[in-house]
Write a protein that holds these residues in place. Structure first.
Motif, PDB file in Angstrom:
ATOM      1  N   LYS A  87      -3.019  -6.584  11.069  1.00  0.00           N
ATOM      2  CA  LYS A  87      -2.484  -7.303   9.907  1.00  0.00           C
ATOM      3  C   LYS A  87      -3.322  -8.532   9.580  1.00  0.00           C
ATOM      4  N   GLU A 121      -1.940  -8.264   5.844  1.00  0.00           N
ATOM      5  CA  GLU A 121      -0.522  -8.634   5.798  1.00  0.00           C
ATOM      6  C   GLU A 121      -0.193  -9.368   4.503  1.00  0.00           C
ATOM      7  N   ALA A 129      -0.286  -6.957   1.574  1.00  0.00           N
ATOM      8  CA  ALA A 129       0.873  -6.069   1.595  1.00  0.00           C
ATOM      9  C   ALA A 129       2.103  -6.779   1.047  1.00  0.00           C
ATOM     10  N   LEU A 179       4.741  -4.220   0.031  1.00  0.00           N
ATOM     11  CA  LEU A 179       4.566  -3.161   1.026  1.00  0.00           C
ATOM     12  C   LEU A 179       4.862  -3.694   2.420  1.00  0.00           C
ATOM     13  N   ASN A 180       5.255  -2.820   3.314  1.00  0.00           N
ATOM     14  CA  ASN A 180       5.459  -3.188   4.703  1.00  0.00           C
ATOM     15  C   ASN A 180       4.083  -3.315   5.368  1.00  0.00           C
ATOM     16  N   ASP A 233       3.089  -3.463   8.474  1.00  0.00           N
ATOM     17  CA  ASP A 233       2.857  -2.562   9.604  1.00  0.00           C
ATOM     18  C   ASP A 233       2.570  -1.141   9.127  1.00  0.00           C
ATOM     19  N   ASP A 234       3.310  -0.705   8.111  1.00  0.00           N
ATOM     20  CA  ASP A 234       3.068   0.629   7.556  1.00  0.00           C
ATOM     21  C   ASP A 234       1.682   0.715   6.928  1.00  0.00           C
ATOM     22  N   LEU A 235       1.272  -0.356   6.242  1.00  0.00           N
ATOM     23  CA  LEU A 235      -0.043  -0.362   5.604  1.00  0.00           C
ATOM     24  C   LEU A 235      -1.149  -0.313   6.657  1.00  0.00           C
ATOM     25  N   ASP A 262      -0.926   0.930   9.644  1.00  0.00           N
ATOM     26  CA  ASP A 262      -0.913   2.291  10.196  1.00  0.00           C
ATOM     27  C   ASP A 262      -1.627   3.266   9.266  1.00  0.00           C
ATOM     28  N   GLN A 263      -1.364   3.155   7.970  1.00  0.00           N
ATOM     29  CA  GLN A 263      -1.993   4.038   6.986  1.00  0.00           C
ATOM     30  C   GLN A 263      -3.504   3.841   6.961  1.00  0.00           C
ATOM     31  N   THR A 317      -5.077   5.210  10.236  1.00  0.00           N
ATOM     32  CA  THR A 317      -5.094   6.665  10.201  1.00  0.00           C
ATOM     33  C   THR A 317      -6.244   7.143   9.330  1.00  0.00           C
TER      34      THR A 317
END
Length: 69
Positions: free
Chosen positions: A7, A44, A47, A52-53, A55-57, A59-60, A63
């Motif tokens: 983040k 962070e 986001a 947007l979250n 942590d989700d961003l 992770d995305q 990935t």
């Protein structure tokens, strides 16, 4: 090995790690990638500005980076 971001990673730094992430960020509404101030935002902060979250961003992005290499 693919880079891993957190983040606290700056958007400008992220684009240096892998500029092919730009379409992913644009696709989720981050249309200000070329703006000088966005380069100094953390993932962070960006986001949060875009609702947007963080942590989700992260992770995305991680990935994407893992599968891109």
């Amino acid at each position: 090995m693919a880079a891993t971001v957190t983040k606290d990673t700056m958007i400008g730094e992220l684009l240096q790690i892998d500029e092919s992430i730009a379409p992913v960020l644009l696709g989720i509404g981050m249309h200000c990638l070329g703006c000088p101030s966005s380069q100094m935002e953390t993932i962070e902060q960006a986001a949060m500005v875009h609702g947007l979250n963080p942590d989700d961003l992260v992770d995305q992005i991680n990935t994407f980076l893992k599968h891109e290499k």
